[in-house]
Design an enzyme around this catalytic site. Structure first.
Site, PDB file in Angstrom:
ATOM      1  N   SER A  39      37.639  29.054 -33.993  1.00  0.00           N
ATOM      2  CA  SER A  39      38.557  30.173 -33.740  1.00  0.00           C
ATOM      3  C   SER A  39      39.979  29.669 -33.548  1.00  0.00           C
ATOM      4  CB  SER A  39      38.103  31.004 -32.530  1.00  0.00           C
ATOM      5  OG  SER A  39      38.017  30.224 -31.361  1.00  0.00           O
ATOM      6  N   TYR A 107      29.298  24.558 -20.286  1.00  0.00           N
ATOM      7  CA  TYR A 107      28.156  25.329 -19.805  1.00  0.00           C
ATOM      8  C   TYR A 107      27.740  26.222 -20.981  1.00  0.00           C
ATOM      9  CZ  TYR A 107      29.515  23.455 -15.326  1.00  0.00           C
ATOM     10  OH  TYR A 107      29.825  22.573 -14.300  1.00  0.00           O
ATOM     11  N   ASN A 168      34.980  16.789 -35.992  1.00  0.00           N
ATOM     12  CA  ASN A 168      35.046  17.242 -34.599  1.00  0.00           C
ATOM     13  C   ASN A 168      33.887  16.706 -33.756  1.00  0.00           C
ATOM     14  OD1 ASN A 168      37.156  18.924 -33.420  1.00  0.00           O
ATOM     15  ND2 ASN A 168      36.796  20.325 -35.118  1.00  0.00           N
ATOM     16  N   ALA A 258      44.940  19.835 -30.778  1.00  0.00           N
ATOM     17  CA  ALA A 258      45.865  19.306 -31.785  1.00  0.00           C
ATOM     18  C   ALA A 258      45.184  19.178 -33.146  1.00  0.00           C
ATOM     19  CB  ALA A 258      46.415  17.963 -31.335  1.00  0.00           C
ATOM     20  N   GLY A 259      43.924  18.698 -33.146  1.00  0.00           N
ATOM     21  CA  GLY A 259      43.205  18.529 -34.406  1.00  0.00           C
ATOM     22  C   GLY A 259      42.934  19.846 -35.105  1.00  0.00           C
ATOM     23  N   ASP A 260      42.718  20.900 -34.314  1.00  0.00           N
ATOM     24  CA  ASP A 260      42.488  22.220 -34.909  1.00  0.00           C
ATOM     25  C   ASP A 260      43.777  22.760 -35.528  1.00  0.00           C
ATOM     26  OD1 ASP A 260      39.890  22.038 -33.890  1.00  0.00           O
ATOM     27  OD2 ASP A 260      40.486  22.975 -32.004  1.00  0.00           O
ATOM     28  N   ASP A 296      44.274  25.960 -25.619  1.00  0.00           N
ATOM     29  CA  ASP A 296      43.816  25.622 -26.962  1.00  0.00           C
ATOM     30  C   ASP A 296      44.626  26.308 -28.055  1.00  0.00           C
ATOM     31  OD1 ASP A 296      41.860  24.197 -25.654  1.00  0.00           O
ATOM     32  OD2 ASP A 296      40.230  24.939 -26.917  1.00  0.00           O
TER      33      ASP A 296
END
Length: 321
Positions: A39, A107, A168, A258-260, A296
């Site tokens: 997302s 969780y 990932n 950052a990678g997303d 995020d």
């Protein structure tokens, strides 16, 4: 229903991220946000001006409805998503002890997303999309989630949809051996692979950046972009093998996401059919922008914002009045 340029799917959790840099046992207030690699990419792409469909299975609970409303509010098509009473929405806590030292506590075992099934995929949306984005997190959730990933790949390949794979790696979800086997199976079917250097080393057994890229590409015409943190990225394709310099970051606030953002930048360039070196440069810029903001998705920029950021130092630092 309007067709989206990109289809992606996976688990998005409710993220609790305190504002203080302290061990969690000393934190008493937790602002509520959302967090999920797929997302994040979807939202990053909508902010860059693209259309995206995101699929997941969420608990039919307040947290699931919060996730759904949040992602829909960012302009992402969530019409494929399902709510279930069989399991809850996953939760995620961040513990930040310093700008560079962050721990993540999941969780999510037995969560609603882990119950996703291949038959629940929107095959029409995948077939109509130009790109299928796959994260290596989704297959780690459960056997049925892995089967769902492989079914999505089959649908994409039957319909000529480009497959972009970001490994990932999450060692809290499975072992390195399990990840390596599955990542290589997915990578064999992908057109574009976006590993970090550590992920590429795990997948190939090579250590050198260029050797990793060559091993991942094999004899195919795959595009490989290896993320190298503040050093930028290494781009490897049939006609181009080049290091693309990164952007300096004055202050790291939150390294997660950052990678997303990088993946969103690469996919955006592919959709716009831009030269790959320019595409990777913008992806580097987005990654640098994301780490300067807490959360995020909060630092994911619009196209105009990232273009300003990429201008020479000082050219975009004035106060906007």
């Amino acid at each position: 229903m309007k067709k989206s340029e990109v289809f992606t799917f996976g688990e998005t959790m409710v993220l609790f991220q305190p504002e203080q840099m302290l061990p969690l046992e000393y934190i008493h207030q937790f602002p509520k946000k959302i967090g999920g690699a797929e997302s994040n990419v979807a939202i990053g792409l909508t902010r860059l001006g693209h259309s995206v469909t995101w699929f997941s299975k969420l608990g039919n609970d307040p947290f699931g409805r919060f996730v759904l409303k949040s992602i829909r509010g960012e302009g992402v098509d969530v019409s494929s998503c399902l709510l279930t009473d069989e399991a809850p929405t996953g939760l995620l806590f961040k513990e930040q002890l310093s700008p560079e030292d962050m721990n993540v506590y999941y969780y999510r075992k037995g969560s609603a997303a882990s119950l996703m099934q291949p038959v629940e995929l929107d095959a029409g949306a995948i077939a109509a999309a130009r790109i299928l984005h796959i994260s290596g997190i989704t297959p780690a959730l459960s056997d049925s989630a892995l089967a769902t990933v492989m079914e999505a790949i089959e649908i994409a390949k039957r319909n000529g949809t480009m497959i972009v794979f970001d490994p990932n790696l999450r060692l809290k979800l499975w072992s390195a051996e399990q990840a390596k086997k599955t990542f290589n199976e997915i990578a064999a079917n992908a057109d574009v692979i976006l590993p970090g250097l550590d992920e590429g080393q795990l997948m190939t057994g090579e250590t050198d950046v260029e050797a990793v890229a060559k091993a991942l590409a094999g004899d195919s015409d795959k595009i490989i972009v290896i993320k190298l943190g503040d050093k930028g990225a290494y781009l490897y394709s049939n006609n181009l093998k080049v290091y693309v310099e990164g952007f300096s970051v004055d202050r790291i606030v939150d390294p997660v996401g950052a990678g997303d953002g990088f993946a969103a930048g690469v996919i955006s360039g592919l959709l716009s059919e831009e030269p790959m070196e320019q595409t990777v440069r913008r992806a580097n810029a987005i990654g640098a922008m994301v780490v300067g903001v807490s959360g995020d998705i909060e630092g994911l920029p619009t196209f105009e914002a990232v273009e300003r950021f990429m201008k020479p130092a000082g050219a975009n630092r004035d106060v906007k009045r």
